[in-house]
Write an enzyme that holds these catalytic residues in place. Structure first.
Site, short mmCIF file in Angstrom:
data_model
loop_
_atom_site.label_atom_id
_atom_site.label_comp_id
_atom_site.label_asym_id
_atom_site.label_seq_id
_atom_site.Cartn_x
_atom_site.Cartn_y
_atom_site.Cartn_z
N ARG A 118 -39.20 43.61 41.56
CA ARG A 118 -39.25 45.08 41.45
C ARG A 118 -39.03 45.42 39.99
NH1 ARG A 118 -41.53 44.94 45.40
NH2 ARG A 118 -41.11 45.86 47.43
N ASP A 123 -45.50 41.53 37.23
CA ASP A 123 -46.39 42.05 38.28
C ASP A 123 -45.89 43.42 38.73
OD1 ASP A 123 -48.57 41.85 40.09
OD2 ASP A 123 -47.18 41.35 41.72
N GLU A 143 -43.94 52.20 38.26
CA GLU A 143 -44.90 52.01 39.33
C GLU A 143 -45.04 53.21 40.26
OE1 GLU A 143 -45.59 48.09 41.91
OE2 GLU A 143 -43.93 48.13 40.52
N HIS A 145 -49.03 44.74 40.57
CA HIS A 145 -48.34 44.50 41.85
C HIS A 145 -49.30 43.86 42.87
CE1 HIS A 145 -44.73 45.88 44.44
NE2 HIS A 145 -45.21 44.73 44.86
P1 NAI Z 1 -35.56 37.46 50.68
O1 NAI Z 1 -34.76 38.53 51.34
O2 NAI Z 1 -36.06 36.30 51.48
O3 NAI Z 1 -34.71 36.87 49.44
C1 NAI Z 1 -34.02 37.65 48.53
C2 NAI Z 1 -32.88 36.80 47.96
O4 NAI Z 1 -32.27 37.54 46.89
C3 NAI Z 1 -31.79 36.47 48.97
O5 NAI Z 1 -31.50 35.09 48.94
C4 NAI Z 1 -30.59 37.30 48.51
O6 NAI Z 1 -29.34 36.71 48.78
C5 NAI Z 1 -30.86 37.36 47.02
N1 NAI Z 1 -30.16 38.45 46.34
C6 NAI Z 1 -29.88 39.70 46.81
N2 NAI Z 1 -29.22 40.41 45.86
C7 NAI Z 1 -29.10 39.61 44.78
C8 NAI Z 1 -28.52 39.77 43.50
N3 NAI Z 1 -27.94 40.91 43.13
N4 NAI Z 1 -28.56 38.72 42.65
C9 NAI Z 1 -29.14 37.54 43.01
N5 NAI Z 1 -29.70 37.34 44.21
C10 NAI Z 1 -29.69 38.35 45.08
O7 NAI Z 1 -36.76 38.22 49.95
P2 NAI Z 1 -38.17 37.63 49.55
O8 NAI Z 1 -39.11 37.74 50.69
O9 NAI Z 1 -37.99 36.31 48.89
O10 NAI Z 1 -38.64 38.71 48.45
C11 NAI Z 1 -37.99 38.83 47.21
C12 NAI Z 1 -38.50 40.08 46.51
O11 NAI Z 1 -39.89 39.91 46.16
C13 NAI Z 1 -38.50 41.35 47.38
O12 NAI Z 1 -37.25 41.97 47.36
C14 NAI Z 1 -39.55 42.19 46.73
O13 NAI Z 1 -38.91 43.01 45.76
C15 NAI Z 1 -40.47 41.19 46.02
N6 NAI Z 1 -41.83 41.16 46.58
C16 NAI Z 1 -42.87 41.31 45.70
C17 NAI Z 1 -44.17 41.27 46.15
C18 NAI Z 1 -45.32 41.41 45.19
O14 NAI Z 1 -46.46 41.63 45.63
N7 NAI Z 1 -45.11 41.28 43.89
C19 NAI Z 1 -44.49 41.11 47.58
C20 NAI Z 1 -43.31 40.89 48.40
C21 NAI Z 1 -42.04 40.94 47.91
#
Ligand code: NAI
Length: 329
Positions: A233, A257, A262, A294
């Site tokens: 993000r 990305d 945005e 994105h």
């Molecule tokens: P997920 O929920 O599987 O993993 C997120 C991880 O971040 C978890 O292990 C959590 O403990 C950790 N976390 C939470 N707060 C934190 C902090 N302050 N410091 C360090 N670690 C922290 O999520 P997933 O599916 O891996 O997605 C990650 C991010 O990718 C999403 O939040 C979204 O923002 C982004 N995303 C981007 C896309 C794109 O098209 N560019 C598409 C889908 C998701």
């Protein structure tokens, strides 16, 4: 069940139409219009609507949907910060999403940004098209033998860890919780990760805690010549501070990305005055920065997975058998 599909892009329609015949109980009508408090009236006569992470499903929109008899909001994305959940609950509207579709799609894009920016592919592509085969300004850096620092090791971050290991990198990570599947990863405090990494890739969600986690002070802790990638993000990074860091030659390259502006859709409303003042446009002026729109999620496999899960969500609502993990409370 009739569903009104808002903000339809050609790739959405193609992927949904590929699987539609498996769900004869569901009829989808597509509109280019995005949903907001004014366009929610279009949903009159539909039981459900389908919206995206950038749609406005705030209080007024929910009220309008409820007045028009809509019972179900199907989000074709994982994020739901654009939905007023309290209002939806009050109005008895169920909100469902696609919690995970293809972590590989995003992680592979993160690595693509790291490689393209650090090997100067973006510059080379343009030069060669203009018949300029000079190598000046195209010197890259190897990833093999370097240290990858992954912030957030959930679904996408864990995939990125595996990709980096495949490149022969040592992988270190920072997360609030350790991922037990990643036995080859060394978890460290954030400051130590910032200090040690040659490549830093952000994969944590945007929360109060993570807002602007990359700022003047954290950039100062990074190695000179670090590669920074953000596919999570935009607001994880304080863009003004990133620009200062780039000017100070802190970064070998930067691949983004996602970007802070945005939600204002700077690139879709390509008005010159917006672009001139846009902080993202300032980022684009640096030769070692690549920005994509994105698109990390945008692969055929991810789109197929999103369409199937959305149909399954609609069916589970119809059958009164909600898929628990997909319901947003
Ligand atoms: P997920 O929920 O599987 O993993 C997120 C991880 O971040 C978890 O292990 C959590 O403990 C950790 N976390 C939470 N707060 C934190 C902090 N302050 N410091 C360090 N670690 C922290 O999520 P997933 O599916 O891996 O997605 C990650 C991010 O990718 C999403 O939040 C979204 O923002 C982004 N995303 C981007 C896309 C794109 O098209 N560019 C598409 C889908 C998701």
């Amino acid at each position: 069940m009739r569903i009104l599909f808002y903000d339809t892009k050609k790739y959405d329609r193609d992927s949904f139409e590929k699987v539609t015949e498996k769900y004869p109980e569901i009829e989808i009508e597509y509109t280019d219009t995005d949903i907001n408090s004014k366009t929610a009236n279009l949903a009159k006569g539909y039981k459900a609507i389908c919206a995206f992470v950038s749609s406005d499903v705030g209080k007024e929109t929910i009220d309008c949907l409820s007045k028009n008899g809509v019972e179900l909001v199907l989000l074709r994305c994982a994020g739901f910060n654009n939905v007023d959940l309290e209002e939806a609950k009050k109005k008895n509207i169920t909100v469902m999403r696609v919690p995970g579709y293809s972590p590989e799609a995003v992680a592979e894009h993160a690595m693509a940004l790291a490689l393209a920016s650090s090997r100067r592919i973006h510059k080379s592509y343009i030069k060669v098209r203009e018949n300029n085969f000079s190598l000046t300004g195209l010197t890259g850096t190897n990833l093999h033998g370097k240290i990858a620092g992954i912030i957030g090791t959930g679904k996408i971050g864990a995939t990125m860890c595996r990709i980096c290991r495949g490149f022969g990198m040592k992988v270190i990570a920072y997360d609030l919780y350790k991922n037990p599947e990643l036995d080859f990863v060394e978890y460290l405090e954030l400051d130590k990760l910032l200090n040690d990494s040659d490549l830093i890739s952000l994969h944590c969600p945007l929360t109060e805690e993570s807002y602007h986690m990359i700022n003047k002070s954290s950039i100062a802790k990074m190695k000179d010549g670090v590669i920074l990638v953000n596919t999570s993000r935009g607001a994880l990074i304080r863009t003004e501070d990133l620009i200062h860091g780039i000017r100070d030659k802190k970064f070998f390259s930067v691949g983004l990305d996602v970007y802070e502006e945005e939600t204002n859709n700077v690139f879709e409303n390509r008005e010159d005055d917006i672009l001139e003042t846009s902080i993202t446009a300032r980022l684009l002026s640096f030769p070692n920065v690549i920005v994509t729109s994105h698109q990390g999620f945008l692969t055929n496999e991810a789109l197929e997975s999103i369409s199937i899960t959305t149909f399954e969500n609609a069916m589970s609502y119809l059958n009164g058998n909600l898929i628990e993990n997909n319901v947003v409370m």
